[in-house]
Design a protein around this motif. Structure first.
Motif: not given
Ligand code: ADP
Ligand code: MG
Length: 626
Positions: A70-75, A188-198
């Motif tokens: 899970x990703x939390x962009x706020x924190x 913070x690139x790693x906060x993108x769903x698509x990136x993690x999925x890839x």
């Protein structure tokens, strides 16, 4: 309220050193931290599965095992959670605070940060978890061991990776472990769903445990979990449940092409060596198969279901570098480096065993699917021939799979096997005859072939660059020796009806040889009358152990200095041109004739002359005096 006490610990000194090294050296390949954390989560789940199997604990057994991201962009946080085995306080100190493996110290002393650069050495000694500090300024691990019945006794481990960590009690509802990464501002690139999925697809698609990511449904304004990996490793499914289509699709994925494979072999091996292999022979070779700087094979290595590396060429000999597929083993540590793989005994055993499997697959093609074998040979024969020199252990089996063209075959296609050659040998024949040349046509029209054609004896025509080199290693097949027909053959008389007898050599003829010896003193080793030549006046041969003409050409082309070849000039006493020259020995052009004879033999043998102008001049001189 009872505030849990916070305890402060120091990392073991080596741990700190590894952390420093890692953060500084792995900059180019940061994303692997996801692979490491997922692999740990998957291990933890495998462990609990195993425990539950032995405990027959139905309540937890029915729980769905999964890894969640899970990703939390706020924190700025990224969390990887599992419902695996969890850790007790002692375990967490042991596992995340120290390096258990005593080899680590040696490793650290022998290494500098440069070597760590290519991510391959990382984690070899159980440092996988620390890769999370490459991208994080702080990591929090919350864990509840599967035997801990009190949620409030769960553990919270926290560190900024700079030398200290703290531990305190916390409340955790579920069993298992959450790894929460507080990403550095630069990551913070790693906060993108698509990136993690890839990244997950790249490294963990075939982990058997579902990996889910939290997504937001804009319409219904709710979060939901979505599975992002296939969670189904094709090669781990029993053969009988996989269709040809599935095998083919998997190959397309693997090879990133639309081609269908030529053939494949899928094995599961149990016992001391446990592995599964799924190996494909492609239909076409890769464009860079001859680029030795980037020798690759498409063999992917999985260890304990976790993707480790592409191009695991340690598991295959070079001459099988066209094979693509998967090797999945439980016998190697998950974070093994390429360098260590190479030296590892398990690797060597697996390599041996995979080689045998592939040779069996190729052999089966050659027996049962002749049309496919033709494609195989056309596409990979040249590479496969390297095996004769490279793989002494399997040399006989490789030799059986070789294919040749011959003077009795139809054109230049290489379709004749050594076994077929041997089966069709004539009564007196004791050797396998071959000739190497620059190309098929030169081979097929070679002056040496006359007597073999006349006696209906087959000769293999070898015209690939590698052939001469290969024949240095291939000296016999099923105890029958090979004989190059442009080298001295001691058994020649036994086999052939020769066309002249030594007693028939007249004084005049002897005289001619003497003249040749004088004129070509510096050019040849010796000169003799030959009983082998049919339609040609003369030809060159070499001693049994001498380097062949083709080989010397290869050396010269590679810029190597080698002594000039010592040829033996053979003269055909029955040829009309030779009889004519002999009867006109007083001709003042006799020396020119001799030079022309030598040069034409050299031309037939080598395809070129050091100085063609002299040859042309000599010929013109003879023409003018005719
Ligand atoms: P390795 O996985 O090679 O042992 P790591 O640094 O990745 O090395 O992990 C160290 C140890 O920490 C693991 O062996 C395991 O015991 C423990 N560990 C790490 N992550 C988890 C997790 N999610 N659940 C349970 N234990 C874990
Ligand atoms: Mg690990």
């Amino acid at each position: 309220m009872n505030i849990p006490k916070k305890e402060k610990y120091q990392f073991q000194s080596e741990t700190k050193q590894i952390l420093d090294l890692m953060i500084h050296s792995l900059y180019s390949n940061k994303e692997i931290f996801i692979r490491e954390l997922i692999s740990n989560a998957s291990d933890a789940i495998e462990k609990i599965r195993f425990q539950l199997l032995s405990q027959k604990n139905n309540t937890i057994q029915n729980m769905k095992m999964k890894i969640r991201i899970s990703i939390n962009k706020q924190s700025n946080t990224l969390m990887i959670s599992d419902n695996g085995i969890g850790m007790t306080k002692d375990e967490i100190i042991q596992n995340l605070g120290t390096i258990a493996n005593s080899g680590t110290k040696k490793f650290l002393h022998s290494i500098n940060s440069k070597k760590l650069k290519n991510n391959e050495l990382i984690g070899k000694f159980g440092v996988g978890f620390y890769s999370s500090f490459i991208v994080s300024e702080k990591v929090i691990v919350k864990t509840r061991h599967h035997t801990e019945l009190e949620p409030n006794n769960s553990i919270l481990w926290e560190s900024d990776g700079k030398g200290e960590y703290t531990i305190k009690k916390t409340n955790k509802k579920d069993f298992g472990t959450d790894i929460e990464l507080y990403l550095k501002n630069t990551e913070i690139d790693f906060l993108e769903n698509w990136k993690i999925k890839n990244i997950v697809c790249k490294y963990s698609d075939h982990i058997s445990i579902p990996i889910e990511i939290q997504e937001y449904d804009e319409k219904n304004k709710v979060f939901f979990w979505k599975q992002i990996n296939k969670a189904k490793a094709l090669w781990r499914i029993p053969k009988s449940e996989i269709t040809d289509n599935e095998y083919q699709d998997f190959y397309k994925n693997l090879s990133k092409s639309n081609d269908e494979p030529l053939s494949w072999i899928h094995n599961k091996v149990e016992g001391t060596q446990e592995y599964i292999s799924l190996l494909y022979i492609p239909k076409k070779s890769d464009w860079n198969i001859w680029n030795f700087d980037s020798i690759k094979n498409g063999l992917k290595l999985y260890i304990k279901k976790t993707y480790i590396m592409d191009d695991a060429n340690q598991f295959l000999p070079n001459y099988l570098r066209f094979i693509k597929g998967i090797i999945d083993t439980n016998n190697l540590p998950i974070n093994i480096s390429r360098e260590i793989l190479q030296e590892n005994n398990v690797t060597k055993i697996l390599k041996k065993s995979l080689t045998k499997r592939i040779l069996t697959l190729i052999k089966n093609l050659s027996v049962e699917k002749k049309e496919k074998y033709k494609i195989f040979w056309k596409e990979f024969g040249l590479i496969f021939k390297e095996g004769i020199a490279e793989d002494i252990e399997n040399k006989n089996q490789i030799a059986e799979l070789l294919r040749f063209s011959s003077i009795q075959s139809n054109g230049k296609e290489q379709e004749l096997s050594l076994q077929e050659y041997v089966n069709n040998m004539s009564k007196n024949q004791t050797k396998i005859y071959f000739l190497t040349a620059e190309n098929y046509h030169t081979a097929n029209t070679s002056p040496h072939l006359g007597i073999y054609r006349k006696n209906n004896i087959n000769v293999l025509l070898l015209y690939d660059k590698i052939d001469d080199w290969m024949m240095n290693y291939l000296t016999e097949f099923k105890e029958i020796k090979f004989q190059s027909i442009n080298k001295i053959d001691d058994d020649f008389e036994k086999t052939f009806n020769t066309s002249y007898k030594k007693e028939n050599i007249t004084e005049e003829m002897q005289e001619f040889l003497k003249k040749i010896r004088i004129v070509l003193k510096n050019e040849i080793k010796s000169v003799q009358y030959s009983n082998k030549l049919i339609d040609t006046p003369c030809a060159l041969i070499t001693e049994k152990d001498a380097m062949s003409t083709q080989m010397s050409k290869l050396f010269l082309a590679a810029g190597k200095k080698i002594p000039p070849l010592q040829y033996i000039l053979e003269i055909n006493p029955m040829h009309p041109l030779i009889t004519k020259i002999i009867s006109n020995q007083n001709d003042k052009n006799i020396n020119t004739w001799i030079k022309i004879l030598f040069d034409q033999s050299l031309l037939a043998e080598k395809g070129s002359l050091d100085n063609p102008n002299i040859f042309i001049k000599n010929i013109n001189q003879i023409f003018m005096h005719q």
